[in-house]
Design a protein around this motif. Structure first.
Motif, PDB file in Angstrom:
ATOM      1  N   LYS A 190       0.746  -1.179  -0.108  1.00  0.00           N
ATOM      2  CA  LYS A 190       0.008  -0.067  -0.217  1.00  0.00           C
ATOM      3  C   LYS A 190       0.893   1.341  -0.082  1.00  0.00           C
ATOM      4  O   LYS A 190       0.570   2.248  -0.835  1.00  0.00           O
ATOM      5  CB  LYS A 190      -1.037   0.018   1.158  1.00  0.00           C
ATOM      6  CG  LYS A 190      -2.277  -0.899   1.056  1.00  0.00           C
ATOM      7  CD  LYS A 190      -3.275  -0.373   2.146  1.00  0.00           C
ATOM      8  CE  LYS A 190      -2.712  -0.298   3.515  1.00  0.00           C
ATOM      9  NZ  LYS A 190      -3.582   0.124   4.767  1.00  0.00           N
ATOM     10  N   VAL A 191       1.720   1.422   0.823  1.00  0.00           N
ATOM     11  CA  VAL A 191       2.578   2.359   0.989  1.00  0.00           C
ATOM     12  C   VAL A 191       3.579   2.701  -0.330  1.00  0.00           C
ATOM     13  O   VAL A 191       3.702   3.799  -0.727  1.00  0.00           O
ATOM     14  CB  VAL A 191       3.570   2.266   2.132  1.00  0.00           C
ATOM     15  CG1 VAL A 191       4.804   3.715   2.174  1.00  0.00           C
ATOM     16  CG2 VAL A 191       2.930   2.399   3.594  1.00  0.00           C
ATOM     17  N   ALA A 192       4.169   1.551  -0.797  1.00  0.00           N
ATOM     18  CA  ALA A 192       4.880   1.742  -1.970  1.00  0.00           C
ATOM     19  C   ALA A 192       4.010   2.266  -3.188  1.00  0.00           C
ATOM     20  O   ALA A 192       4.636   2.950  -3.970  1.00  0.00           O
ATOM     21  CB  ALA A 192       5.440   0.390  -2.361  1.00  0.00           C
ATOM     22  N   VAL A 204       2.715  -0.823  16.657  1.00  0.00           N
ATOM     23  CA  VAL A 204       2.765  -0.271  15.446  1.00  0.00           C
ATOM     24  C   VAL A 204       1.798  -0.732  14.496  1.00  0.00           C
ATOM     25  O   VAL A 204       1.184  -1.701  14.627  1.00  0.00           O
ATOM     26  CB  VAL A 204       4.387  -0.252  14.908  1.00  0.00           C
ATOM     27  CG1 VAL A 204       5.214   0.324  15.572  1.00  0.00           C
ATOM     28  CG2 VAL A 204       4.520  -1.779  14.438  1.00  0.00           C
ATOM     29  N   SER A 205       1.687   0.161  13.339  1.00  0.00           N
ATOM     30  CA  SER A 205       0.587  -0.140  12.438  1.00  0.00           C
ATOM     31  C   SER A 205       1.179  -0.619  11.229  1.00  0.00           C
ATOM     32  O   SER A 205       2.437  -0.578  10.990  1.00  0.00           O
ATOM     33  CB  SER A 205      -0.072   0.897  12.024  1.00  0.00           C
ATOM     34  OG  SER A 205       0.548   2.075  11.357  1.00  0.00           O
ATOM     35  N   VAL A 226      13.848  -5.855   8.376  1.00  0.00           N
ATOM     36  CA  VAL A 226      12.847  -4.852   9.067  1.00  0.00           C
ATOM     37  C   VAL A 226      12.427  -5.753  10.066  1.00  0.00           C
ATOM     38  O   VAL A 226      11.861  -6.902  10.029  1.00  0.00           O
ATOM     39  CB  VAL A 226      12.013  -4.223   8.271  1.00  0.00           C
ATOM     40  CG1 VAL A 226      10.678  -3.827   9.154  1.00  0.00           C
ATOM     41  CG2 VAL A 226      12.204  -3.265   7.255  1.00  0.00           C
ATOM     42  N   SER A 227      12.379  -5.136  11.488  1.00  0.00           N
ATOM     43  CA  SER A 227      12.075  -5.982  12.771  1.00  0.00           C
ATOM     44  C   SER A 227      10.755  -5.132  13.217  1.00  0.00           C
ATOM     45  O   SER A 227      10.903  -4.356  14.062  1.00  0.00           O
ATOM     46  CB  SER A 227      13.110  -6.049  13.753  1.00  0.00           C
ATOM     47  OG  SER A 227      12.798  -6.746  14.833  1.00  0.00           O
ATOM     48  N   PRO A 228       9.588  -5.632  12.844  1.00  0.00           N
ATOM     49  CA  PRO A 228       8.531  -4.939  13.371  1.00  0.00           C
ATOM     50  C   PRO A 228       8.003  -5.450  14.734  1.00  0.00           C
ATOM     51  O   PRO A 228       8.419  -6.636  15.161  1.00  0.00           O
ATOM     52  CB  PRO A 228       7.170  -5.446  12.567  1.00  0.00           C
ATOM     53  CG  PRO A 228       7.948  -5.839  11.288  1.00  0.00           C
ATOM     54  CD  PRO A 228       9.104  -6.501  11.681  1.00  0.00           C
ATOM     55  N   GLY A 229       7.438  -4.662  15.623  1.00  0.00           N
ATOM     56  CA  GLY A 229       6.723  -5.178  16.729  1.00  0.00           C
ATOM     57  C   GLY A 229       5.599  -6.039  16.621  1.00  0.00           C
ATOM     58  O   GLY A 229       5.208  -6.331  15.481  1.00  0.00           O
ATOM     59  N   ILE A 247       5.153   0.148   9.402  1.00  0.00           N
ATOM     60  CA  ILE A 247       6.100  -0.873   8.777  1.00  0.00           C
ATOM     61  C   ILE A 247       6.255  -0.568   7.320  1.00  0.00           C
ATOM     62  O   ILE A 247       7.386  -0.615   6.937  1.00  0.00           O
ATOM     63  CB  ILE A 247       5.574  -2.173   9.268  1.00  0.00           C
ATOM     64  CG1 ILE A 247       5.197  -2.589  10.638  1.00  0.00           C
ATOM     65  CG2 ILE A 247       6.479  -3.391   8.457  1.00  0.00           C
ATOM     66  CD1 ILE A 247       4.520  -3.866  10.831  1.00  0.00           C
ATOM     67  N   GLY A 248       5.309  -0.371   6.733  1.00  0.00           N
ATOM     68  CA  GLY A 248       5.311  -0.179   5.144  1.00  0.00           C
ATOM     69  C   GLY A 248       6.292   1.168   5.011  1.00  0.00           C
ATOM     70  O   GLY A 248       6.902   1.134   3.844  1.00  0.00           O
ATOM     71  N   GLN A 249       6.129   2.227   5.796  1.00  0.00           N
ATOM     72  CA  GLN A 249       6.816   3.442   5.454  1.00  0.00           C
ATOM     73  C   GLN A 249       8.253   3.209   5.795  1.00  0.00           C
ATOM     74  O   GLN A 249       9.099   3.664   5.281  1.00  0.00           O
ATOM     75  CB  GLN A 249       6.084   4.506   6.545  1.00  0.00           C
ATOM     76  CG  GLN A 249       4.892   4.864   6.154  1.00  0.00           C
ATOM     77  CD  GLN A 249       3.991   5.534   7.379  1.00  0.00           C
ATOM     78  OE1 GLN A 249       4.787   6.107   8.466  1.00  0.00           O
ATOM     79  NE2 GLN A 249       2.958   5.853   7.264  1.00  0.00           N
ATOM     80  N   LEU A 250       8.574   2.306   6.768  1.00  0.00           N
ATOM     81  CA  LEU A 250      10.061   2.070   6.782  1.00  0.00           C
ATOM     82  C   LEU A 250      10.641   1.240   5.760  1.00  0.00           C
ATOM     83  O   LEU A 250      11.676   1.719   5.192  1.00  0.00           O
ATOM     84  CB  LEU A 250      10.294   1.211   8.291  1.00  0.00           C
ATOM     85  CG  LEU A 250      11.884   0.666   8.430  1.00  0.00           C
ATOM     86  CD1 LEU A 250      12.716   2.052   8.516  1.00  0.00           C
ATOM     87  CD2 LEU A 250      11.988  -0.029   9.747  1.00  0.00           C
ATOM     88  N   ALA A 251       9.998   0.467   5.340  1.00  0.00           N
ATOM     89  CA  ALA A 251      10.224  -0.632   4.259  1.00  0.00           C
ATOM     90  C   ALA A 251      10.418   0.596   2.849  1.00  0.00           C
ATOM     91  O   ALA A 251      11.376   0.268   2.224  1.00  0.00           O
ATOM     92  CB  ALA A 251       9.466  -1.513   3.784  1.00  0.00           C
ATOM     93  N   ALA A 252       9.395   1.261   2.716  1.00  0.00           N
ATOM     94  CA  ALA A 252       9.465   2.193   1.669  1.00  0.00           C
ATOM     95  C   ALA A 252      10.989   3.133   1.793  1.00  0.00           C
ATOM     96  O   ALA A 252      11.317   3.367   0.584  1.00  0.00           O
ATOM     97  CB  ALA A 252       8.214   3.185   1.560  1.00  0.00           C
TER      98      ALA A 252
END
Length: 259
Positions: free
Chosen positions: A32-34, A224-225, A191-194, A229-234
């Motif tokens: 979605k973010v990408a 986190v949402s 990437v290490s999400p909560g 997570i998507g924003q960090l990956a992006a």
């Protein structure tokens, strides 16, 4: 300001994201973010059953959806072949798959079966190496590869069991891939999400307790949402992160600093 927005834009970039399961999956959050940042995407899910649920999501992003079970012979090769048809290049790859047999996942690591351990390692870790190798000839000069890990790779987390050693291997793999692929300009991160309530996480015992603990102890006092997570990956696959590689980056409200 204009220069910074150009650096974080994914306009003109083409990405392959594997691991869509439903609208609650981390892969969907990344997609979605990408897409919102301008990326053109190719998406994949594990089987035809999953495709029924994620096909409408792929349609929202005007992205082709390809079925790929990484345990099947040539499945990853076929995925990459379709994603790079007509000589199309890949600017980034996001690998968001993990699996372990429930009997092994719910028991002690010391009691895990060799078969279960090897399957978990093959699907959750080595598939990232195979995917990197298959994509390598098709990567753009400044491509990025991202995979998903968890705090249980670095610490012994209750009920995370078998996946802890598997994710630890995955984080090590990231460092080796970054070292090996760096001379060609390719960057590799984990990437290490909560804890987030995904379908995969629901297989863990007392996952609700894990989420409650994160809410109570994380400095931000919340989970986190998928968007975060998507924003960090992006960011990591954007030109703004051009000087970074080989890292495990946490997006967990700060939980990893206090646990």
């Amino acid at each position: 300001m204009h220069q910074q927005s150009a650096l974080t834009s994914l306009q003109g970039k083409r990405g392959l994201i594997i691991g869509l399961a439903n609208e609650h999956s981390i892969a969907w959050g990344c997609a979605k973010v990408a897409h919102a940042l301008g990326a053109q995407l190719v998406l994949s899910c594990v089987n035809e059953k999953a495709a029924q649920f994620v096909a409408p999501l792929a349609q929202q992003l005007e992205a082709p959806l390809i079925v790929c079970n990484v345990e099947q012979d040539d499945a990853l090769a076929n995925l990459v072949q379709q994603a790079t048809a007509d000589g199309q290049r890949i600017d980034f790859v996001i690998h968001s798959i993990a699996w372990a047999p429930l009997d092994d996942l719910h028991g002690r690591v010391i009691d895990s079966s060799a078969t279960g351990f090897c399957r978990a390692m093959d699907i959750s870790c080595h598939s990232f190496a195979r995917l990197a190798k298959l994509c390598e000839p098709h990567l753009s000069p400044s491509a990025s590869l991202i995979t998903m890990t968890y705090l249980g790779a670095a610490e012994a987390v209750d009920h995370y069991g078998l996946m802890g050693p598997v994710k630890a291997a995955l984080e090590s793999l990231v460092r080796y891939l970054a070292s090996e692929m760096g001379p060609a300009g390719t960057r590799v991160h984990a990437v290490s999400p909560g804890p987030v309530p995904t379908r995969a996480a629901s297989g863990l015992q007392d996952f609700d307790g894990l989420m409650d603990k994160a809410r109570q102890r994380a400095p931000l006092r919340r989970l986190v949402s998928l968007d975060e997570i998507g924003q960090l990956a992006a960011f990591l696959v954007s030109d703004a992160a051009s000087g970074m590689t080989g890292q495990t980056l946490y997006v967990d409200g700060g939980y990893h600093i206090v646990n």
